[in-house]
Scaffold this active site. Sequence first.
Site, short mmCIF file in Angstrom:
data_model
loop_
_atom_site.label_atom_id
_atom_site.label_comp_id
_atom_site.label_asym_id
_atom_site.label_seq_id
_atom_site.Cartn_x
_atom_site.Cartn_y
_atom_site.Cartn_z
CD GLU A 179 62.87 -47.06 37.25
OE1 GLU A 179 63.40 -48.12 37.65
OE2 GLU A 179 62.94 -46.67 36.08
NE ARG A 205 62.18 -59.45 50.44
CZ ARG A 205 63.15 -59.20 51.28
NH1 ARG A 205 62.98 -59.39 52.57
NH2 ARG A 205 64.30 -58.73 50.87
CE1 TYR A 238 60.03 -56.09 44.43
CE2 TYR A 238 60.95 -55.01 46.36
CZ TYR A 238 60.70 -55.02 45.01
OH TYR A 238 61.10 -53.98 44.22
N GLY A 279 60.24 -48.80 45.24
CA GLY A 279 59.20 -49.75 45.61
C GLY A 279 59.25 -49.97 47.12
CB CYS A 305 56.11 -81.20 51.31
SG CYS A 305 54.40 -81.43 51.77
CD GLU A 306 60.24 -77.04 48.27
OE1 GLU A 306 61.44 -76.69 48.36
OE2 GLU A 306 59.57 -76.94 47.24
CE1 TYR A 323 65.92 -62.68 46.21
CE2 TYR A 323 64.10 -62.05 47.63
CZ TYR A 323 64.64 -62.18 46.37
OH TYR A 323 63.90 -61.80 45.28
#
Length: 416
Positions: free
Chosen positions: A275, A314, A372, A277, A344-345, A318
Amino acid sequence: MTASILKLKGKKFYIENVLVEDISNKFDTPSYVYSKKIILDNYLNFQNQFKEMDHLICFAVKSNPNIAILNLLAKNGAGFDIVSGGELQRVLAAKGDPKKIVFSGVGKSLEDIELAIKYDILTFNVESEPELHRIHNAAKKLKKRARISIRVNPDVDPKTHPYISTGLKENKFGVDEKNAISLYKIAKKLDSIDIQGIDCHIGSQITELKPFKDSIKKLLTLVNYLKSIDISIEHIDIGGGIGIQYDKEKPPNISEYAKSVKKILKGTGLKIIFEPGRVLIGNAGILLTTVEFIKNGTEKNFVVVDAAMNDLMRPSLYSAFHKIVNLSESPSRRKKYDIVGPICETGDFLGKNRTLSVEEKNLLAILDVGAYGMSMSSNYNTRPKVSEILVDKDKFFIIRKKDTFADLINGEQLLP
Ligand code: LLP
């Protein structure tokens, strides 16, 4: 080492035979750009490594669900690992074969299960006893049979980011070996269920072989035990999770991975399902972004670009590292910058402490975002999801249009 998507010819950057500037001139930035050749090379190389063994590569749709990409893989024989009815419908829209679909996930809804049974997918990777009963009841109601595999949690440390580790006892995924045996015994008695396989997926961005080897061996022990109690298993699904090089990691390449998997599984007679990715698509995509402003401060210098955390989560989520390259020529002095978006962060950054020579309007590329990247993007701050473009030799094609404002408020209504 993975292939590099950007090729420098003279002072200009190309993807395959296309000048990257031609893409950004035609379509706005930010935009995701993929190389068809790299996706296919990755996939065919993986397939080739296992050519002497009965196997099926089920691309993890969540890593990049664009239907043009799914179609490309389907045309080359790929199956798909899905986690929702939406992903199932994407595979169908991409002309994928439902008989090559494995359905993973801890919380499969009844609606999604029924849809998958109607399409007679290859197998459900079952993660709990209540799920097994839900699948059985749905199959019975539809007067069909459902094939199942039990997802085993082998309690192996994949040594990856805690948010993407899935094969440890404390994680929510799968069932331990003891419970797996009792689930197989229950499944055997259910008249609308066929036992098909055994499954595990221990995490993502794994950069060592040992966790893979340990988990496959544990599954194999279980298969042998099941055989002794007259439960036969046709396939072993060993999940995805192979890491890629973003920075200085040294993940095993596909051939090293294949060698150790084959060593354990050769001669078992089991069909192998994978599987993957990230390892198929991660290095095949970049995010193009344009510099809006250079903002020099006393503590830090910032390059404010038109891409943001909503386009690529990402780094914020993370603290993931992605290389950032300036594709434009800039005569300015190299300096250390944080590359940030307009959201705004404070967590809205794409790279920190990068040394670049850069100025307004320059075109930057954020690398290794094929997996991702787009799939985790959102409309936060009412920002449109961006366009996606696929390069094929000397041509490029839009495979997703940027959202319009109408797309952004679609479904919303004023009170009557
Ligand atoms: N199979 C299952 C059941 C999965 O949950 C996943 C990924 C895969 C296969 C594919 O794993 P891969 O070969 O791509 O490592 N958003 C995170 C990654 C989350 C992975 C979730 N599951 C990231 O950006 O790093």
